[in-house]
Design an enzyme around this catalytic site. Structure first.
Site, PDB file in Angstrom:
ATOM      1  N   SER A  92       0.871  -1.182   0.000  1.00 15.13           N
ATOM      2  CA  SER A  92       0.000   0.000   0.000  1.00 15.13           C
ATOM      3  C   SER A  92       0.904   1.225   0.000  1.00 15.13           C
ATOM      4  O   SER A  92       2.096   1.126   0.339  1.00 15.13           O
ATOM      5  CB  SER A  92      -0.845   0.001   1.287  1.00 15.13           C
ATOM      6  OG  SER A  92      -1.437   1.254   1.511  1.00 15.13           O
TER       7      SER A  92
ATOM      8  N   TYR B 107      -2.202  -0.530  10.612  1.00 14.35           N
ATOM      9  CA  TYR B 107      -2.277  -0.950   9.199  1.00 14.35           C
ATOM     10  C   TYR B 107      -0.914  -0.739   8.536  1.00 14.35           C
ATOM     11  O   TYR B 107      -0.419  -1.607   7.806  1.00 14.35           O
ATOM     12  CB  TYR B 107      -3.363  -0.139   8.490  1.00 14.35           C
ATOM     13  CG  TYR B 107      -3.569  -0.500   7.030  1.00 14.35           C
ATOM     14  CD1 TYR B 107      -4.172  -1.694   6.665  1.00 14.35           C
ATOM     15  CD2 TYR B 107      -3.172   0.380   6.020  1.00 14.35           C
ATOM     16  CE1 TYR B 107      -4.367  -2.017   5.323  1.00 14.35           C
ATOM     17  CE2 TYR B 107      -3.369   0.067   4.676  1.00 14.35           C
ATOM     18  CZ  TYR B 107      -3.965  -1.135   4.329  1.00 14.35           C
ATOM     19  OH  TYR B 107      -4.158  -1.451   3.009  1.00 14.35           O
TER      20      TYR B 107
HETATM   21  P1  NDP Z   1     -11.345  -5.984  -0.404  1.00 10.31           P
HETATM   22  O1  NDP Z   1     -11.887  -5.857   0.982  1.00 10.31           O
HETATM   23  O2  NDP Z   1     -12.283  -5.748  -1.538  1.00 10.31           O
HETATM   24  O3  NDP Z   1     -10.670  -7.417  -0.595  1.00 10.31           O
HETATM   25  C1  NDP Z   1      -9.948  -8.041   0.427  1.00 10.31           C
HETATM   26  C2  NDP Z   1      -9.837  -9.530   0.116  1.00 10.31           C
HETATM   27  O4  NDP Z   1      -9.105 -10.160   1.177  1.00 10.31           O
HETATM   28  C3  NDP Z   1     -11.186 -10.205   0.013  1.00 10.31           C
HETATM   29  O5  NDP Z   1     -11.188 -11.070  -1.086  1.00 10.31           O
HETATM   30  C4  NDP Z   1     -11.268 -11.010   1.310  1.00 10.31           C
HETATM   31  O6  NDP Z   1     -11.996 -12.211   1.073  1.00 10.31           O
HETATM   32  C5  NDP Z   1      -9.816 -11.329   1.553  1.00 10.31           C
HETATM   33  N1  NDP Z   1      -9.539 -11.695   2.931  1.00 10.31           N
HETATM   34  C6  NDP Z   1      -9.712 -10.967   4.060  1.00 10.31           C
HETATM   35  N2  NDP Z   1      -9.383 -11.693   5.134  1.00 10.31           N
HETATM   36  C7  NDP Z   1      -9.014 -12.924   4.676  1.00 10.31           C
HETATM   37  C8  NDP Z   1      -8.574 -14.111   5.297  1.00 10.31           C
HETATM   38  N3  NDP Z   1      -8.454 -14.219   6.636  1.00 10.31           N
HETATM   39  N4  NDP Z   1      -8.259 -15.171   4.516  1.00 10.31           N
HETATM   40  C9  NDP Z   1      -8.388 -15.088   3.173  1.00 10.31           C
HETATM   41  N5  NDP Z   1      -8.790 -13.995   2.533  1.00 10.31           N
HETATM   42  C10 NDP Z   1      -9.107 -12.927   3.282  1.00 10.31           C
HETATM   43  O7  NDP Z   1     -10.121  -4.981  -0.449  1.00 10.31           O
HETATM   44  P2  NDP Z   1      -8.970  -4.706  -1.561  1.00 10.31           P
HETATM   45  O8  NDP Z   1      -9.228  -5.429  -2.808  1.00 10.31           O
HETATM   46  O9  NDP Z   1      -8.804  -3.248  -1.604  1.00 10.31           O
HETATM   47  O10 NDP Z   1      -7.707  -5.305  -0.795  1.00 10.31           O
HETATM   48  C11 NDP Z   1      -6.729  -6.118  -1.437  1.00 10.31           C
HETATM   49  C12 NDP Z   1      -5.346  -5.718  -0.938  1.00 10.31           C
HETATM   50  O11 NDP Z   1      -5.041  -4.395  -1.402  1.00 10.31           O
HETATM   51  C13 NDP Z   1      -5.214  -5.666   0.589  1.00 10.31           C
HETATM   52  O12 NDP Z   1      -3.975  -6.238   0.966  1.00 10.31           O
HETATM   53  C14 NDP Z   1      -5.216  -4.172   0.884  1.00 10.31           C
HETATM   54  O13 NDP Z   1      -4.546  -3.866   2.084  1.00 10.31           O
HETATM   55  C15 NDP Z   1      -4.501  -3.648  -0.332  1.00 10.31           C
HETATM   56  N6  NDP Z   1      -4.701  -2.216  -0.600  1.00 10.31           N
HETATM   57  C16 NDP Z   1      -5.925  -1.725  -0.965  1.00 10.31           C
HETATM   58  C17 NDP Z   1      -6.099  -0.370  -1.176  1.00 10.31           C
HETATM   59  C18 NDP Z   1      -7.436   0.210  -1.495  1.00 10.31           C
HETATM   60  O14 NDP Z   1      -7.599   1.449  -1.445  1.00 10.31           O
HETATM   61  N7  NDP Z   1      -8.425  -0.589  -1.858  1.00 10.31           N
HETATM   62  C19 NDP Z   1      -4.973   0.568  -1.065  1.00 10.31           C
HETATM   63  C20 NDP Z   1      -3.740  -0.044  -0.680  1.00 10.31           C
HETATM   64  C21 NDP Z   1      -3.619  -1.389  -0.476  1.00 10.31           C
HETATM   65  P3  NDP Z   1     -12.959 -12.946   2.124  1.00 10.31           P
HETATM   66  O15 NDP Z   1     -13.567 -11.911   2.999  1.00 10.31           O
HETATM   67  O16 NDP Z   1     -13.948 -13.647   1.215  1.00 10.31           O
HETATM   68  O17 NDP Z   1     -12.076 -13.930   2.846  1.00 10.31           O
END
Ligand code: NDP
Length: 245
Positions: free
Chosen positions: A141, A154
């Site tokens: 991030s 975070y």
């Molecule tokens: P979302 O919340 O849309 O997606 C997060 C994903 O992580 C979901 O598919 C969720 O699936 C999965 N997840 C959460 N906990 C678990 C777990 N314990 N085991 C397996 N899967 C898990 O957010 P983003 O797409 O934005 O996030 C993706 C990455 O991008 C993250 O690492 C985030 O920190 C990073 N990021 C995002 C930014 C943004 O502005 N969106 C900016 C900077 C970084 P499920 O709940 O079905 O398990």
């Protein structure tokens, strides 16, 4: 399928960046193996990709459980014969000021955002070593480069992902393993839905008003994955053009 087609395992593929990455890489001809806890969504995405002529499969996954991540990677290898790329993407972001003492949320961020990535490395590294190469794409991030109020824990996690990615890169100087750190700025996804602290949630509404589509991050990942074996794209930071942070 071309010679450049890869087997790509993606954690957190049920929404946001992981989902967009699955779509993009499958459209590019790669075979994707999807993991997350919400298997209904993975099932729908797998059907969509397959109907469009792509190759996809999924398995339920909780990245906080090292054995489960190992089983996920093993399942990908059993399905497709190898694992070329591991996209450690799963993440959570329950922001809050430290004074709020939301210790359970701090622990969850460390468990998912740090331990989850470490579990991904532990599961895929031996497979990649045994097959003679591989590529980690770790999603950090802009919070891996700077700290802001409510985001301290975070950022701990994202700084950690950046550190372990750099360590893995240095230890892979024999050329077998490539490591790409992808650091998104604000991106449309469900990430901010998990913010329970009312003040942090309100502050994020304004902060997240200008956002990239998740496909922009998928495009960056597709760029790194498509490079020839001797090219290691180490870090990519992608922000909305109309954002200073
Ligand atoms: P979302 O919340 O849309 O997606 C997060 C994903 O992580 C979901 O598919 C969720 O699936 C999965 N997840 C959460 N906990 C678990 C777990 N314990 N085991 C397996 N899967 C898990 O957010 P983003 O797409 O934005 O996030 C993706 C990455 O991008 C993250 O690492 C985030 O920190 C990073 N990021 C995002 C930014 C943004 O502005 N969106 C900016 C900077 C970084 P499920 O709940 O079905 O398990």
């Amino acid at each position: 399928m071309t010679d450049a087609a890869r087997v790509v395992a993606i954690t957190g593929a049920s929404s946001g960046i992981g989902e967009a990455t699955a779509r993009r890489l499958a459209a590019d001809g790669h075979r994707v193996f999807l993991g997350a806890r919400r298997t209904g969504r993975l099932d729908a995405l797998t059907r969509e990709i397959t109907a469009a002529g792509g190759t996809a499969a999924y398995r339920g996954l909780d990245v906080t459980d090292a054995a489960d991540v190992k089983a996920f990677v093993s399942a990908a290898r059993e399905r497709y014969g190898r694992v070329d790329v591991m996209v450690n993407n799963a993440g959570v972001m329950p922001l809050s000021p430290l004074d709020a003492l939301r210790v359970e949320e701090w622990d969850r961020m460390i468990d998912v955002n740090v331990r989850g990535v470490l579990h991904g490395i532990a599961a895929a590294l031996p497979v990649m070593r045994a097959q003679g190469g591989g590529h980690f794409v770790n999603i950090a991030s802009v919070g891996a480069y700077e700290v802001s109020p409510t985001a301290a824990v975070y950022c701990v996690g994202k700084f950690a992902v950046r550190a372990v990615s750099e360590g893995l890169r240095q230890e892979s100087a024999d050329g077998g393993i490539r490591v790409t750190l992808v650091s998104p700025g604000v991106t449309e996804s469900e990430l901010a839905d998990g913010i329970g602290d009312p003040a942090a949630r309100e502050a994020m509404r304004a902060y997240r008003a200008v956002a990239l589509p998740a496909s922009a991050i998928a495009d960056a990942i597709a760029y790194a994955v498509s490079q020839p074996a001797q090219v290691d794209v180490n870090e990519i930071v992608v922000r909305p053009a109309a954002s200073a942070r």
